[in-house]
Write a protein that holds these residues in place. Structure first.
Motif, PDB file in Angstrom:
ATOM      1  N   PRO A  93      53.491  75.678  49.843  1.00 42.65           N
ATOM      2  CA  PRO A  93      51.281  75.720  50.170  1.00 42.65           C
ATOM      3  C   PRO A  93      51.738  76.089  51.489  1.00 42.65           C
ATOM      4  O   PRO A  93      52.968  76.521  52.391  1.00 42.65           O
ATOM      5  CB  PRO A  93      51.268  74.271  49.965  1.00 42.65           C
ATOM      6  N   ARG A  94      51.037  76.745  52.319  1.00 44.34           N
ATOM      7  CA  ARG A  94      50.269  76.738  53.293  1.00 44.34           C
ATOM      8  C   ARG A  94      50.536  75.433  54.624  1.00 44.34           C
ATOM      9  O   ARG A  94      51.210  75.304  55.317  1.00 44.34           O
ATOM     10  CB  ARG A  94      49.237  77.675  54.181  1.00 44.34           C
ATOM     11  N   HIS A  95      50.006  74.324  54.115  1.00 43.34           N
ATOM     12  CA  HIS A  95      49.969  73.117  54.547  1.00 43.34           C
ATOM     13  C   HIS A  95      50.643  71.878  53.833  1.00 43.34           C
ATOM     14  O   HIS A  95      49.915  71.941  52.987  1.00 43.34           O
ATOM     15  CB  HIS A  95      48.592  72.711  55.253  1.00 43.34           C
ATOM     16  N   GLU A  96      51.006  71.149  54.124  1.00 42.67           N
ATOM     17  CA  GLU A  96      51.526  69.855  52.510  1.00 42.67           C
ATOM     18  C   GLU A  96      51.935  68.157  53.655  1.00 42.67           C
ATOM     19  O   GLU A  96      52.221  68.616  54.549  1.00 42.67           O
ATOM     20  CB  GLU A  96      52.550  70.202  52.681  1.00 42.67           C
ATOM     21  N   VAL A  97      50.495  68.015  53.748  1.00 40.55           N
ATOM     22  CA  VAL A  97      50.604  66.458  54.133  1.00 40.55           C
ATOM     23  C   VAL A  97      51.422  65.932  53.182  1.00 40.55           C
ATOM     24  O   VAL A  97      50.820  65.062  51.618  1.00 40.55           O
ATOM     25  CB  VAL A  97      49.796  66.007  54.684  1.00 40.55           C
ATOM     26  N   GLN A 121      58.588  60.453  49.432  1.00 37.86           N
ATOM     27  CA  GLN A 121      58.189  61.749  48.189  1.00 37.86           C
ATOM     28  C   GLN A 121      58.847  63.513  48.590  1.00 37.86           C
ATOM     29  O   GLN A 121      59.649  63.299  49.529  1.00 37.86           O
ATOM     30  CB  GLN A 121      57.070  62.165  49.014  1.00 37.86           C
ATOM     31  N   GLU A 122      58.988  63.226  47.415  1.00 41.62           N
ATOM     32  CA  GLU A 122      59.505  65.319  47.151  1.00 41.62           C
ATOM     33  C   GLU A 122      58.544  65.736  47.343  1.00 41.62           C
ATOM     34  O   GLU A 122      57.828  65.925  47.188  1.00 41.62           O
ATOM     35  CB  GLU A 122      59.726  65.010  45.764  1.00 41.62           C
ATOM     36  N   SER A 156      59.771  67.295  59.503  1.00 42.46           N
ATOM     37  CA  SER A 156      58.171  67.221  59.694  1.00 42.46           C
ATOM     38  C   SER A 156      58.133  69.076  60.306  1.00 42.46           C
ATOM     39  O   SER A 156      58.996  69.146  61.741  1.00 42.46           O
ATOM     40  CB  SER A 156      57.024  66.962  60.293  1.00 42.46           C
ATOM     41  N   ALA A 157      58.109  70.273  59.934  1.00 43.62           N
ATOM     42  CA  ALA A 157      58.282  71.490  60.391  1.00 43.62           C
ATOM     43  C   ALA A 157      57.597  72.183  60.099  1.00 43.62           C
ATOM     44  O   ALA A 157      56.049  72.029  59.211  1.00 43.62           O
ATOM     45  CB  ALA A 157      59.588  71.699  60.874  1.00 43.62           C
ATOM     46  N   VAL A 158      57.461  73.489  60.587  1.00 43.00           N
ATOM     47  CA  VAL A 158      56.975  74.718  59.934  1.00 43.00           C
ATOM     48  C   VAL A 158      58.495  75.245  59.472  1.00 43.00           C
ATOM     49  O   VAL A 158      58.794  76.105  59.710  1.00 43.00           O
ATOM     50  CB  VAL A 158      56.533  75.855  60.509  1.00 43.00           C
ATOM     51  N   THR A 198      54.071  68.167  57.223  1.00 40.61           N
ATOM     52  CA  THR A 198      53.774  67.331  57.691  1.00 40.61           C
ATOM     53  C   THR A 198      54.157  65.900  56.739  1.00 40.61           C
ATOM     54  O   THR A 198      54.135  65.554  55.150  1.00 40.61           O
ATOM     55  CB  THR A 198      52.760  66.743  58.306  1.00 40.61           C
ATOM     56  N   VAL A 199      55.011  65.234  57.203  1.00 42.52           N
ATOM     57  CA  VAL A 199      55.595  63.718  56.751  1.00 42.52           C
ATOM     58  C   VAL A 199      54.946  63.151  57.356  1.00 42.52           C
ATOM     59  O   VAL A 199      55.734  62.088  58.245  1.00 42.52           O
ATOM     60  CB  VAL A 199      56.714  64.024  56.633  1.00 42.52           C
TER      61      VAL A 199
END
Lengths: 117, 117
Positions: A8-12, A17-18, A87-89, A115-116
């Motif tokens: 995805p482009r963004h994931e929180v 979690q996996e 957390s990173a790109v 983002t974790v």
């Protein structure tokens, strides 16, 4: 031609979690790279593949990270379990592996911002 | 082995002023050199590359870079900055694929360019 496609482009997500990040390289490119970008460490090469085979995974931070490339048009980067410091790109890039000269020029996707919490 | 050093993590110029972003490299073989640009929330895109054909390389958006072997430099310039040039710029080096660490781009830490009105 379509470029490198990431999802995805963004994931929180929450710690523990996996996370699975996906990449479709440019058709015909023989090399695929996964990079991580953070403010503190800049661009880090995690792993790269040639013709679907992992060549160098020395940049993978630890066993929680794994990457696969089951075919020429798809790769995944998995983090299990995830931690806030992940957390990173994350960027996927592909390279033709041909050309005269073959410079190793990279074509990047738009990145997946993780983002974790 | 190859390495890249970008001098200055932040550069600020006024609109219309000269842009100069510095890059020095180290390589045990004749290198290939690249400048990539990254706009906010986007992936890296190629500005220009040096492949030994010509020492002065012209790229997109009016940028150019000159390869100077004696100084091991590949500085990026643009005569007149535009507001739209504000971005992060990465210098990278690679070696021919048959060489040690060949075919793999090694990136500098990046230089953030700000353009003041």
């Amino acid at each position: 031609d379509a470029g490198v496609i990431q999802s995805p482009r963004h994931e929180v997500t929450e710690m523990g979690q996996e996370v699975t990040l996906r990449c479709k390289p440019i058709s015909g490119h023989d090399y695929l790279f996964w990079y991580r970008q953070t403010m503190m460490r800049g661009l880090e090469l995690l792993i790269y593949f040639n013709n679907n085979v992992p060549i160098d995974d020395s940049g993978m931070p630890e066993d929680r990270f794994s990457a696969k490339m089951p075919n020429a048009s798809f790769s995944t980067l998995k983090i299990q379990p995830s931690e806030p410091r992940d957390s990173a790109v994350y960027f996927c890039a592909s390279s033709p592996g041909t050309g005269e000269p073959d410079t190793g020029e990279l074509f990047f996707g738009e990145g997946s911002r993780l983002t974790v919490l | 082995a190859q390495s890249v050093t970008q001098l200055g993590s932040h550069v600020s110029v006024s609109e219309g002023a000269l842009v100069l972003l510095r890059c020095n490299y180290s390589s045990s073989v004749p290198p290939y050199l690249f400048w990539y640009v990254q706009y906010p929330n986007q992936g890296l895109q190629l500005l220009l590359k040096y492949t030994s054909a010509a020492t002065l390389v012209k790229g997109i958006n009016g940028f150019e870079a000159e390869f100077k072997k004696s100084e091991t430099s590949f500085h990026l310039t643009k005569p007149s900055a535009h507001m739209s040039d504000a971005a992060e710029y990465f210098c990278a080096v690679s070696a021919p694929r048959g060489a040690n660490q060949g075919g793999k781009l090694i990136f500098g830490q990046g230089t953030e360019l700000s353009v003041k009105p």
